[in-house]
Design a protein around this motif. Structure first.
Motif, PDB file in Angstrom:
ATOM      1  N   LYS A 265       0.835  -1.194   0.000  1.00 58.47           N
ATOM      2  CA  LYS A 265       0.000   0.000   0.000  1.00 58.47           C
ATOM      3  C   LYS A 265       0.868   1.241   0.000  1.00 58.47           C
ATOM      4  O   LYS A 265       1.875   1.289   0.706  1.00 58.47           O
TER       5      LYS A 265
ATOM      6  N   LEU B 106      -3.197   6.987  -5.091  1.00 56.95           N
ATOM      7  CA  LEU B 106      -2.865   6.035  -4.050  1.00 56.95           C
ATOM      8  C   LEU B 106      -3.090   4.637  -4.618  1.00 56.95           C
ATOM      9  O   LEU B 106      -4.105   4.353  -5.225  1.00 56.95           O
TER      10      LEU B 106
ATOM     11  N   ASP C 109      -6.377  -8.281  -5.629  1.00 52.25           N
ATOM     12  CA  ASP C 109      -7.190  -7.098  -5.388  1.00 52.25           C
ATOM     13  C   ASP C 109      -6.349  -5.876  -5.747  1.00 52.25           C
ATOM     14  O   ASP C 109      -5.233  -5.740  -5.239  1.00 52.25           O
TER      15      ASP C 109
ATOM     16  N   TYR D 249      -6.346  -1.593  -6.223  1.00 54.12           N
ATOM     17  CA  TYR D 249      -7.117  -0.383  -5.927  1.00 54.12           C
ATOM     18  C   TYR D 249      -6.291   0.847  -6.283  1.00 54.12           C
ATOM     19  O   TYR D 249      -5.124   0.948  -5.913  1.00 54.12           O
TER      20      TYR D 249
ATOM     21  N   ARG E  96      -6.611   5.242  -6.617  1.00 54.89           N
ATOM     22  CA  ARG E  96      -7.445   6.414  -6.354  1.00 54.89           C
ATOM     23  C   ARG E  96      -6.972   7.559  -7.246  1.00 54.89           C
ATOM     24  O   ARG E  96      -5.843   8.030  -7.119  1.00 54.89           O
TER      25      ARG E  96
ATOM     26  N   SER F 170     -12.218   6.444  -8.068  1.00 54.03           N
ATOM     27  CA  SER F 170     -11.436   5.313  -7.566  1.00 54.03           C
ATOM     28  C   SER F 170     -11.723   4.113  -8.458  1.00 54.03           C
ATOM     29  O   SER F 170     -12.802   3.988  -9.023  1.00 54.03           O
ATOM     30  N   PHE F 171     -10.737   3.253  -8.550  1.00 54.73           N
ATOM     31  CA  PHE F 171     -10.891   2.067  -9.385  1.00 54.73           C
ATOM     32  C   PHE F 171     -10.498   0.848  -8.571  1.00 54.73           C
ATOM     33  O   PHE F 171      -9.466   0.845  -7.907  1.00 54.73           O
ATOM     34  N   SER F 172     -11.360  -0.152  -8.607  1.00 57.12           N
ATOM     35  CA  SER F 172     -10.993  -1.382  -7.918  1.00 57.12           C
ATOM     36  C   SER F 172     -11.218  -2.580  -8.834  1.00 57.12           C
ATOM     37  O   SER F 172     -12.185  -2.619  -9.592  1.00 57.12           O
ATOM     38  N   ALA F 173     -10.286  -3.495  -8.816  1.00 55.64           N
ATOM     39  CA  ALA F 173     -10.440  -4.737  -9.582  1.00 55.64           C
ATOM     40  C   ALA F 173     -10.176  -5.894  -8.624  1.00 55.64           C
ATOM     41  O   ALA F 173      -9.190  -5.893  -7.891  1.00 55.64           O
ATOM     42  N   THR F 174     -11.086  -6.843  -8.623  1.00 54.58           N
ATOM     43  CA  THR F 174     -10.933  -8.016  -7.763  1.00 54.58           C
ATOM     44  C   THR F 174     -10.993  -9.263  -8.630  1.00 54.58           C
ATOM     45  O   THR F 174     -11.911  -9.408  -9.435  1.00 54.58           O
TER      46      THR F 174
ATOM     47  N   GLU G  60     -14.005  -8.591 -10.933  1.00 53.46           N
ATOM     48  CA  GLU G  60     -15.011  -7.554 -10.714  1.00 53.46           C
ATOM     49  C   GLU G  60     -14.343  -6.190 -10.800  1.00 53.46           C
ATOM     50  O   GLU G  60     -13.412  -5.903 -10.050  1.00 53.46           O
ATOM     51  N   LEU G  61     -14.793  -5.382 -11.750  1.00 50.84           N
ATOM     52  CA  LEU G  61     -14.229  -4.040 -11.923  1.00 50.84           C
ATOM     53  C   LEU G  61     -15.235  -3.026 -11.400  1.00 50.84           C
ATOM     54  O   LEU G  61     -16.421  -3.120 -11.709  1.00 50.84           O
ATOM     55  N   GLN G  62     -14.769  -2.109 -10.633  1.00 53.00           N
ATOM     56  CA  GLN G  62     -15.665  -1.102 -10.055  1.00 53.00           C
ATOM     57  C   GLN G  62     -15.030   0.261 -10.143  1.00 53.00           C
ATOM     58  O   GLN G  62     -13.825   0.391  -9.912  1.00 53.00           O
ATOM     59  N   LYS G  63     -15.846   1.249 -10.478  1.00 53.13           N
ATOM     60  CA  LYS G  63     -15.370   2.626 -10.359  1.00 53.13           C
ATOM     61  C   LYS G  63     -16.218   3.311  -9.310  1.00 53.13           C
ATOM     62  O   LYS G  63     -17.437   3.131  -9.275  1.00 53.13           O
ATOM     63  N   PHE G  64     -15.580   4.067  -8.450  1.00 59.38           N
ATOM     64  CA  PHE G  64     -16.310   4.802  -7.408  1.00 59.38           C
ATOM     65  C   PHE G  64     -16.068   6.286  -7.598  1.00 59.38           C
ATOM     66  O   PHE G  64     -14.917   6.703  -7.737  1.00 59.38           O
TER      67      PHE G  64
ATOM     68  N   ARG H 179     -15.555   9.958  -6.302  1.00 59.96           N
ATOM     69  CA  ARG H 179     -15.060  10.529  -5.056  1.00 59.96           C
ATOM     70  C   ARG H 179     -15.955  11.696  -4.649  1.00 59.96           C
ATOM     71  O   ARG H 179     -16.427  12.456  -5.500  1.00 59.96           O
TER      72      ARG H 179
ATOM     73  N   ASN I 141     -15.147   7.527  -1.122  1.00 60.42           N
ATOM     74  CA  ASN I 141     -15.902   6.960  -2.247  1.00 60.42           C
ATOM     75  C   ASN I 141     -17.397   7.045  -1.991  1.00 60.42           C
ATOM     76  O   ASN I 141     -17.862   6.705  -0.892  1.00 60.42           O
TER      77      ASN I 141
ATOM     78  N   ASN J 128     -17.319  -4.960  -3.107  1.00 59.90           N
ATOM     79  CA  ASN J 128     -15.955  -4.427  -3.088  1.00 59.90           C
ATOM     80  C   ASN J 128     -15.902  -2.963  -2.675  1.00 59.90           C
ATOM     81  O   ASN J 128     -14.864  -2.314  -2.798  1.00 59.90           O
TER      82      ASN J 128
ATOM     83  N   ASP K 157     -12.438   4.446   1.811  1.00 58.01           N
ATOM     84  CA  ASP K 157     -11.133   5.011   1.478  1.00 58.01           C
ATOM     85  C   ASP K 157     -11.071   6.507   1.786  1.00 58.01           C
ATOM     86  O   ASP K 157     -10.951   7.353   0.898  1.00 58.01           O
TER      87      ASP K 157
END
Lengths: 211, 177
Positions: free
Chosen positions: A43, A52, A80, A82, A84, A88-92, B53-57, B59, B76, B83, B87
């Motif tokens: 991190k 981030l 996982d 992440y 920012r 924000s973008f997250s992929a799991t 699983e792709l996600q956009k949040f 801010r 977020n 997920n 943050d």
């Protein structure tokens, strides 16, 4: 149910973040009667800037969870990512090992440690951190000497999951089944901007392209 | 029956053709039972596959004010993804209009930083989920956070990332300043 506790010998310190520059590295080790987890978590510490980043890679088995989006009580390899930025973008990513025996899962856990070693070394190189910190996170030589043989088995297993069971991308309401190297690169490889996990994705991609 | 809502009858509009096909295959089951069964099959299928699983949040920014302090922070925007994480990020801290680096609540610096973090998390939950939410107790109380996250149906991942990881970091003296 496997017991991963002996694998702690390859790490100087577990379950405690190690801080180097603007990054924290944590090796998570959890063992309970019916669950286990080995994770590398990197991190970026908050420097008040955007971008981030954080990512986690490992293997584990959790208790059954009613509303989870995957079979948490089956052993699985998990990734996982992440970031920012303005958003924000997250992929799991989950690869579930459905029918494997404990002995095989234990080998995958060893293979996971080899990949963790490679990911750490690549990350330190890319971020131009002092290579001396590697040995404070993982005993690199011991891992390569004693566990390297288990990495191909893990890559084979992940390839097998890719080949024999749909790898589905869930993006909002869209569902895309990854069936081509092009799509694999788009969502998991260099085209997705995920260079930190190349030690995992490149050998997997090579296998996909070869077959 | 799972909830009170399951006892309330409702209608959905579907084509006559689809309704006829449903009637043909549902056998002796009611529409309610049959659609419930389809949902269970769908969930089983969805859970069996490997997935990405792709996600956009989006801010969001908000200001937390107390005494002569203004803390601008971002988080977020809530969605129901498993997920989802808040943050929390501190963007800026001002005291009497002047930018400052950190706040000291009279305790040591690290304690103050994490106390502020959990105040901001509380405010984000109040804004996004439940205006009446108020964390009663010390911020270090992991059991209380767990109970409250469960009560509001917040994701396990949010609990791990936004609460547990921060509490572990606090315990280990990780300074995010």
């Amino acid at each position: 149910m496997i017991d991963i506790s002996t694998l702690e010998q390859y790490f100087p310190q577990v379950n405690k973040p190690l801080i180097f520059g603007e990054y924290t590295f944590t090796i998570l080790f959890r063992q309970e009667e019916d669950t286990f987890l080995i994770n590398l978590k990197i991190k970026q510490r908050d420097t008040k800037k955007s971008h981030l980043i954080g990512f986690r890679f490992g293997i584990g088995k959790d208790k059954k969870q009613k509303d989870a989006s995957h079979e948490t009580d089956k052993p699985h390899s998990e990734i996982d990512i992440y970031k920012r930025e303005k958003e924000s973008f997250s992929a799991t990513v989950y690869f579930t090992f459905h029918d494997s025996e404990d002995k095989t899962i234990f080998e995958y856990a060893k293979g996971t440690i080899v990949l963790i070693d490679k990911i750490i070394k690549q990350f330190i190189k890319n971020e131009k951190l002092d290579a001396i910190i590697i040995k404070k996170i993982i005993y690199d030589e011991a891992v390569l000497d004693e566990l390297a043989q288990f990495e191909p088995a893990l890559i084979d297993a992940l390839y097998d999951r890719y080949k024999n069971s749909n790898l589905i991308v869930r993006e909002g309401n869209n569902r895309v089944v990854i069936k081509t190297p092009h799509n694999f690169k788009k969502y998991l490889g260099m085209n997705a901007g995920v260079k930190d996990l190349d030690p995992l994705f490149l050998p997997l991609l090579k296998k996909i392209e070869k077959n | 029956m799972n909830t009170e809502l399951d006892k309330v009858k409702s209608t959905i509009t579907i084509s006559l053709g689809l309704k006829n096909r449903l009637r043909d295959v549902k056998g002796n089951s009611s529409y309610e039972e049959f659609i419930g069964q389809l949902l269970r099959f769908r969930n089983e299928l969805a859970h069996k596959d490997n997935y990405i699983e792709l996600q956009k949040f989006q801010r969001r920014e908000k200001v937390y004010s107390f005494n002569d302090f203004k803390i601008v922070f971002s988080y977020n925007k809530y969605n129901q993804s498993p997920n989802f994480v808040f943050d929390i990020q501190i963007v800026n801290i001002r005291q009497n209009g002047q930018n400052i680096i950190s706040i000291n609540f009279g305790n040591d610096e690290l304690h103050s930083a994490y106390k502020l973090y959990f105040e901001l998390l509380t405010l984000a939950i109040q804004t996004e989920i439940e205006p009446l939410f108020k964390h009663k107790g010390r911020f270090e109380d992991y059991y209380l956070w767990r109970r409250e996250f469960d009560r509001f149906g917040l994701s396990k991942k949010a609990f791990e990332n936004d609460v547990m990881e921060k509490l572990d970091d606090y315990k280990n003296g990780v300074d995010y300043k």
